[in-house]
Design an enzyme around this catalytic site. Structure first.
Site, PDB file in Angstrom:
ATOM      1  N   LYS A   1       0.829  -1.224   0.000  1.00 18.05           N
ATOM      2  CA  LYS A   1       0.000   0.000   0.000  1.00 18.05           C
ATOM      3  C   LYS A   1       0.856   1.264   0.000  1.00 18.05           C
ATOM      4  O   LYS A   1       0.474   2.288  -0.568  1.00 18.05           O
ATOM      5  CB  LYS A   1      -0.906  -0.005   1.243  1.00 18.05           C
ATOM      6  CG  LYS A   1      -1.952  -1.122   1.241  1.00 18.05           C
ATOM      7  CD  LYS A   1      -2.583  -1.270   2.620  1.00 18.05           C
ATOM      8  CE  LYS A   1      -3.664  -2.331   2.636  1.00 18.05           C
ATOM      9  NZ  LYS A   1      -4.144  -2.625   4.014  1.00 18.05           N
TER      10      LYS A   1
ATOM     11  N   TYR B   1      -1.674   0.046  11.676  1.00 15.32           N
ATOM     12  CA  TYR B   1      -3.118  -0.064  11.975  1.00 15.32           C
ATOM     13  C   TYR B   1      -3.447   0.410  13.384  1.00 15.32           C
ATOM     14  O   TYR B   1      -2.961   1.443  13.801  1.00 15.32           O
ATOM     15  CB  TYR B   1      -3.614  -1.510  11.774  1.00 15.32           C
ATOM     16  CG  TYR B   1      -3.117  -2.157  10.524  1.00 15.32           C
ATOM     17  CD1 TYR B   1      -3.414  -1.620   9.283  1.00 15.32           C
ATOM     18  CD2 TYR B   1      -2.343  -3.304  10.574  1.00 15.32           C
ATOM     19  CE1 TYR B   1      -2.960  -2.219   8.127  1.00 15.32           C
ATOM     20  CE2 TYR B   1      -1.892  -3.915   9.419  1.00 15.32           C
ATOM     21  CZ  TYR B   1      -2.211  -3.363   8.208  1.00 15.32           C
ATOM     22  OH  TYR B   1      -1.762  -3.955   7.073  1.00 15.32           O
TER      23      TYR B   1
HETATM   24  N1  GLN Z   1      -4.400  -8.533   0.958  1.00 16.70           N
HETATM   25  C1  GLN Z   1      -4.715  -8.298   2.338  1.00 16.70           C
HETATM   26  C2  GLN Z   1      -6.136  -7.802   2.495  1.00 16.70           C
HETATM   27  O1  GLN Z   1      -6.570  -7.019   1.733  1.00 16.70           O
HETATM   28  C3  GLN Z   1      -3.749  -7.343   2.923  1.00 16.70           C
HETATM   29  C4  GLN Z   1      -4.042  -7.030   4.379  1.00 16.70           C
HETATM   30  C5  GLN Z   1      -2.820  -6.878   5.220  1.00 16.70           C
HETATM   31  O2  GLN Z   1      -1.720  -7.291   4.868  1.00 16.70           O
HETATM   32  N2  GLN Z   1      -3.026  -6.357   6.403  1.00 16.70           N
HETATM   33  O3  GLN Z   1      -6.834  -8.171   3.376  1.00 16.70           O
END
Ligand code: GLN
Length: 327
Positions: free
Chosen positions: A79, A253
């Site tokens: 991301k 997060y």
């Molecule tokens: N591909 C995962 C999702 O969309 C990525 C989430 C993560 O790594 N926290 O749920």
């Protein structure tokens, strides 16, 4: 000794770095708490024992320990990079109209948008990342995917590939992410072709990297966007501060506040078990260990970063000396 390492003096610290990494590796190798991410079925096939730590300095020195060549899918760490590409494609002002920069205090997969603006809160949670990815320019899905892969190539210094099994696994089970895309479509915050955006999002999450790649990518961000190994500019330096700011406030997060307090450097984790951390102007850190805590962060990864920060004095607001840091 390790605790005498000073980062202002990069050329004299290569062997102390390795000592610190070896010690942390031995200390946490026996920590087997946490669980594998199982909502993406393919991720349950990963060996939970895997463990690696890698540091790459902005002058290109690499220090690593453990399974640092083991490939895994980058997941949410991606991301960070697509946010940079979207900023390059559209500029800061436009991106801000589509995705906010507020931490949520909620889980990465929360189905929520800002009440007022209807924007997703930030580009590090899933809703924000899907919106960001939907903005990547290209004449069609193949060109957009190729642009994302070329971007990863600039950051890692080698070709980028998607793990097709993990991609398919998430695509066929990712109903929560699909729900977020529908919610954003409902408010006109995302283009109507949401399946295409979701595919690209699932593909970017399934790009394969190893721990060394994470550290090189982090070092590239630490080095004003220039890959310290290849010398290639991976992202326009004017967006580094945007990228690192959202990593700092939102990258871990609902652990982001505690992380900022204890570790004190911009970082991003993924449900693959990777953590990528950036020490601006100094180095990039990669840690990989697949067992996750309840927030979806690598258990060993968090511990290693906490100690690394403490021992090397990496916290951005650190003012004390080696001797006085422990209190
Ligand atoms: N591909 C995962 C999702 O969309 C990525 C989430 C993560 O790594 N926290 O749920």
């Amino acid at each position: 000794m390790a605790n005498q390492t000073h980062l202002g003096d990069l050329e004299v610290v290569s062997s102390p770095f390795l000592t610190v990494l070896n010690d942390l590796y031995s200390k946490y190798k026996t920590l087997n708490e946490g669980t594998l991410a199982n909502y993406i079925p393919e991720l349950t096939k990963v060996n939970p024992e895997l463990f690696s730590i890698c540091l790459v300095t902005v002058d290109g020195h690499t220090h690593e320990v453990g399974d640092y060549q083991q490939l895994f899918t980058i997941q949410s760490i991606s991301k960070v990079f697509t946010y940079g590409l979207a900023l390059e494609d559209h500029g800061r002002d436009y991106i801000l109209t589509r995705v906010g920069v507020e931490p949520t205090g909620d889980a990465f997969n929360a189905i929520m948008l800002d009440e007022q603006s209807k924007r997703p809160y930030n580009p590090m949670v899933n809703a924000g990342a899907i919106a960001t990815t939907s903005l990547i320019k290209g004449s069609g899905p193949t060109e957009r995917l190729n642009r994302v892969l070329e971007m990863f190539q600039r950051y890692t210094g080698h070709d980028a590939f998607v793990d097709i099994s993990v991609f398919t696994s998430e695509r066929s089970t990712g109903h929560r992410n699909r729900a977020m895309a529908h919610l954003m479509l409902n408010f006109g915050m995302i283009d109507k072709n949401i399946e295409e955006a979701l595919d690209l999002y699932f593909q970017q999450c399934a790009v394969m990297v190893n721990c060394q790649d994470l550290a090189v990518m982090a070092a590239t961000l630490a080095n004003k966007g220039t890959n310290p190994i290849t010398g290639e500019q991976a992202v326009d330096s004017r967006y580094i501060k945007d990228i690192l700011s959202v990593m700092y406030t939102c990258g871990m997060y609902n652990f982001a506040g505690e992380w900022a307090y204890t570790v004190g450097i911009p970082a991003k984790s993924g449900v693959c078990g990777g953590i990528m951390a950036v020490v601006p102007h100094k180095m990039g850190i990669g840690v990989f260990s697949p067992l996750l805590d309840v927030r979806g962060n690598s258990v060993r990864g968090v511990k290693v970063c906490e100690e690394l920060s403490q021992q090397l004095g990496l916290h951005l607001f650190e003012c004390s000396t080696n001797e006085s840091r422990s209190g």
